[in-house]
Design a protein around this motif. Structure first.
Motif, PDB file in Angstrom:
ATOM      1  N   MET A  11       1.215  -1.035  -0.089  1.00 38.69           N
ATOM      2  CA  MET A  11       0.058  -0.157   0.086  1.00 38.69           C
ATOM      3  C   MET A  11       1.254   0.870   0.079  1.00 38.69           C
ATOM      4  SD  MET A  11      -2.631   0.936   3.737  1.00 38.69           S
ATOM      5  CE  MET A  11      -4.103   0.883   2.299  1.00 38.69           C
ATOM      6  N   HIS A  12       2.395   1.417   0.356  1.00 40.23           N
ATOM      7  CA  HIS A  12       3.212   1.787   0.402  1.00 40.23           C
ATOM      8  C   HIS A  12       4.828   1.726  -0.048  1.00 40.23           C
ATOM      9  CE1 HIS A  12       1.912   3.511   4.286  1.00 40.23           C
ATOM     10  NE2 HIS A  12       1.103   4.164   3.796  1.00 40.23           N
ATOM     11  N   GLY A  13       3.859   2.146  -1.712  1.00 47.18           N
ATOM     12  CA  GLY A  13       5.219   1.200  -2.631  1.00 47.18           C
ATOM     13  C   GLY A  13       6.270   1.446  -2.351  1.00 47.18           C
ATOM     14  N   ASN A  14       7.471   2.236  -1.469  1.00 44.50           N
ATOM     15  CA  ASN A  14       8.602   1.806  -0.919  1.00 44.50           C
ATOM     16  C   ASN A  14       9.118   0.202   0.265  1.00 44.50           C
ATOM     17  OD1 ASN A  14       7.236   3.358   1.108  1.00 44.50           O
ATOM     18  ND2 ASN A  14       9.588   4.511   0.638  1.00 44.50           N
ATOM     19  N   GLU A  15       7.521  -0.066   0.786  1.00 44.74           N
ATOM     20  CA  GLU A  15       7.672  -1.014   1.736  1.00 44.74           C
ATOM     21  C   GLU A  15       7.162  -2.961   1.061  1.00 44.74           C
ATOM     22  OE1 GLU A  15       5.817   2.523   4.326  1.00 44.74           O
ATOM     23  OE2 GLU A  15       4.743   0.718   4.163  1.00 44.74           O
ATOM     24  N   SER A  16       8.518  -2.947   1.070  1.00 46.57           N
ATOM     25  CA  SER A  16       8.419  -4.286  -0.290  1.00 46.57           C
ATOM     26  C   SER A  16       8.263  -5.323   0.276  1.00 46.57           C
ATOM     27  CB  SER A  16       9.315  -4.604  -1.612  1.00 46.57           C
ATOM     28  OG  SER A  16      10.581  -4.075  -1.154  1.00 46.57           O
ATOM     29  N   THR A  61       8.011   5.069  -3.720  1.00 47.36           N
ATOM     30  CA  THR A  61       7.831   6.424  -2.749  1.00 47.36           C
ATOM     31  C   THR A  61       6.762   5.018  -2.043  1.00 47.36           C
ATOM     32  OG1 THR A  61       6.914   6.454  -4.804  1.00 47.36           O
ATOM     33  CG2 THR A  61       7.926   7.986  -4.471  1.00 47.36           C
ATOM     34  N   ARG A  62       6.542   6.139  -0.946  1.00 49.46           N
ATOM     35  CA  ARG A  62       5.299   5.670  -0.191  1.00 49.46           C
ATOM     36  C   ARG A  62       4.138   5.892  -0.770  1.00 49.46           C
ATOM     37  NH1 ARG A  62       4.754   5.145   5.838  1.00 49.46           N
ATOM     38  NH2 ARG A  62       3.648   6.784   6.434  1.00 49.46           N
ATOM     39  N   ILE A  63       3.757   7.412  -1.164  1.00 47.55           N
ATOM     40  CA  ILE A  63       3.137   7.709  -1.488  1.00 47.55           C
ATOM     41  C   ILE A  63       2.088   7.102  -2.903  1.00 47.55           C
ATOM     42  CG2 ILE A  63       2.907   9.414  -0.194  1.00 47.55           C
ATOM     43  CD1 ILE A  63       4.713  11.087  -2.714  1.00 47.55           C
ATOM     44  N   LEU A  68      -0.428  -5.171   5.824  1.00 43.58           N
ATOM     45  CA  LEU A  68       1.498  -5.272   5.496  1.00 43.58           C
ATOM     46  C   LEU A  68       2.281  -3.838   5.055  1.00 43.58           C
ATOM     47  CD1 LEU A  68       0.417  -9.151   3.980  1.00 43.58           C
ATOM     48  CD2 LEU A  68       0.605  -8.104   6.289  1.00 43.58           C
ATOM     49  N   HIS A  69       3.170  -3.893   6.072  1.00 42.74           N
ATOM     50  CA  HIS A  69       3.641  -2.564   6.247  1.00 42.74           C
ATOM     51  C   HIS A  69       5.267  -2.350   6.192  1.00 42.74           C
ATOM     52  CE1 HIS A  69       1.165   0.847   4.971  1.00 42.74           C
ATOM     53  NE2 HIS A  69       0.117  -0.441   5.900  1.00 42.74           N
ATOM     54  N   GLY A  70       6.465  -1.728   5.493  1.00 41.09           N
ATOM     55  CA  GLY A  70       7.424  -1.790   6.333  1.00 41.09           C
ATOM     56  C   GLY A  70       7.445  -0.391   7.202  1.00 41.09           C
ATOM     57  N   GLN A  71       8.718  -0.863   7.891  1.00 41.49           N
ATOM     58  CA  GLN A  71       9.357   0.567   9.220  1.00 41.49           C
ATOM     59  C   GLN A  71      10.722   1.145   8.570  1.00 41.49           C
ATOM     60  OE1 GLN A  71       8.400  -0.334  12.777  1.00 41.49           O
ATOM     61  NE2 GLN A  71       9.401  -1.372  12.985  1.00 41.49           N
TER      62      GLN A  71
HETATM   63 ZN   LIG Z   1       3.466   1.606   5.775  1.00 39.93          ZN
END
Ligand SMILES: [Zn+2]
Length: 392
Positions: free
Chosen positions: A72-77, A123-125, A162-165
């Motif tokens: 959902m955030h493009g840079n969190e793969s 990007t996140r956005i 599902l995300h990344g930090q």
């Molecule tokens: Zn995220």
């Protein structure tokens, strides 16, 4: 419960080798979607702002509906990689009774890349510069509408967000890197522990117990401040237990290939936990609040006791800026802090023992400046920059 050490070994030799590193785009995953076996059915849910297809992958025949979405955030793969590992695992082991049981208890619906434009641009956005995880109420973006239509029609029993930090998060005392973090989001401003929230907490407690075997004291709990514009909070508000996954930094692993395995194990454990919960009247969530909360206490590097012109002996923090150059993701080392950093830790630390660094005469030690390497008399230079693998 399954043998998670054995699952970790399986992952080590069978993870989806076409997806490596941090820069994962639709170009990388589409061929994998196209060749999924008959166990899976694929449908295009709609299109992103820049007209890229957003697909869902469905498998299993059971009554419990699980909906998950990644990137959902493009840079969190990292979790996207773990999802394809999971598909491969189900397909390779579907004859085994424990795996077959999951396929008959659950119907899984997974959206591996909700923001393919952001993934492409790293990007996140999204392409309209909107953070999709703040658009859950207004749904101004096509990607947000796609997710809303999906969860409205599917009526999932559980959701996985599902995300990344970033590398800045630590947990515990003394802090260790938050390699993975979880949250059972609030569903109101009072952060009431409702029945649905409690289910998420019980699952996370169980995930934490499993992960402690592999990454002791490195599991964090995300801040539970309520924001109805976040997708997880919106779903929890609808009494759908939702679990936020945050894939974090394993020391030295900027490609997040190590964290990837813990995401894979956590996905499987969620399913096992849900089956356990089925038999419990009241989910026990006792250990959820004993998981330490994330705090921002790490930098990528800290140079201790550096003697800087006009400042004197102090500490200097360096933080990577992740920058896409062509198809290569570069980690640009930038000066982030110049101060006594007693409350902070570097993933790597160098003590210059008050030695003066040798730098070009025109270099100034200012926040935001790029610092590729540092050298003091009589020592080899320390080089900071790293590059992520890419597979294009
Ligand atoms: Zn995220």
């Amino acid at each position: 419960m399954m043998n998670y050490s054995a699952l970790k070994d399986w992952h080590n030799s069978h993870k989806e080798s076409a997806l490596i590193g941090r820069y994962i785009t639709l170009h990388n995953i589409q061929p994998l979607i196209d060749k999924l076996s008959g166990l899976f059915s694929v449908a295009v849910l709609g299109y992103s702002v820049e007209n890229r297809p957003i697909s869902k992958i469905t498998f299993g025949t059971g009554p419990i509906n699980i909906l998950g979405w990644s990137q959902m955030h493009g840079n969190e793969s990292t979790t996207t990689k773990a999802l394809f590992d999971l598909f491969h695992w189900f397909d390779s082991n579907k004859e085994e009774s424990a795996v077959n049981r999951l396929l008959t208890e659950f119907t899984f619906t997974m959206v591996p890349m909700l923001n393919p434009d952001g993934a492409e641009a790293y990007t996140r956005i999204n392409a309209n510069k909107v953070d999709l995880n703040r658009d859950a109420q207004d749904c101004t973006q096509p990607e947000s509408l796609i997710l809303k239509e999906l969860y409205t029609s599917l009526k999932p029993d559980y959701c996985l967000n599902l995300h990344g930090q970033r590398t800045i998060f630590g947990v515990g005392k003394p802090p260790k890197s938050a390699i993975v973090s979880f949250l059972s989001p609030s569903q109101d401003a009072l952060r009431t522990v409702t029945h649905s929230r409690k289910k998420g907490m019980a699952i996370i407690s169980d995930l934490n117990e499993m992960l402690q075997e592999f990454i002791p004291d490195s599991v964090g709990r995300y801040d539970d401040g309520f924001n109805i514009n976040c997708v997880g909070d919106t779903l929890q508000h609808k009494n759908i237990p939702t679990i936020l996954f945050e894939a974090g930094h394993f020391p030295g692993d900027y490609d997040r290939e190590t964290t990837r395995v813990f995401m894979f194990l956590s996905l499987i454990r969620v399913f096992e936990s849900v089956l356990l919960l089925k038999s419990e009247e009241t989910p026990s969530s006792n250990s959820y609040f004993s998981i330490p909360e994330n705090k921002k206490c790490f930098f990528d590097y800290i140079i201790r006791n550096i003697d800087l012109p006009e400042i004197g002996v102090t500490d200097m923090a360096i933080q990577f800026e992740e920058k896409l150059v062509g198809d290569q993701l570069n980690f640009i080392p930038k000066i982030a802090q110049i101060a006594e950093l007693v409350d902070f830790i570097g993933h790597l630390e160098i003590d210059l023992a008050s030695e003066k660094p040798r730098v070009p005469a025109d270099f100034s030690f200012e926040i935001g400046n790029i610092i590729e390497e540092i050298q003091v008399n009589g020592k080899l230079p320390t080089t900071f920059s790293v590059k992520s693998n890419n597979i294009l």
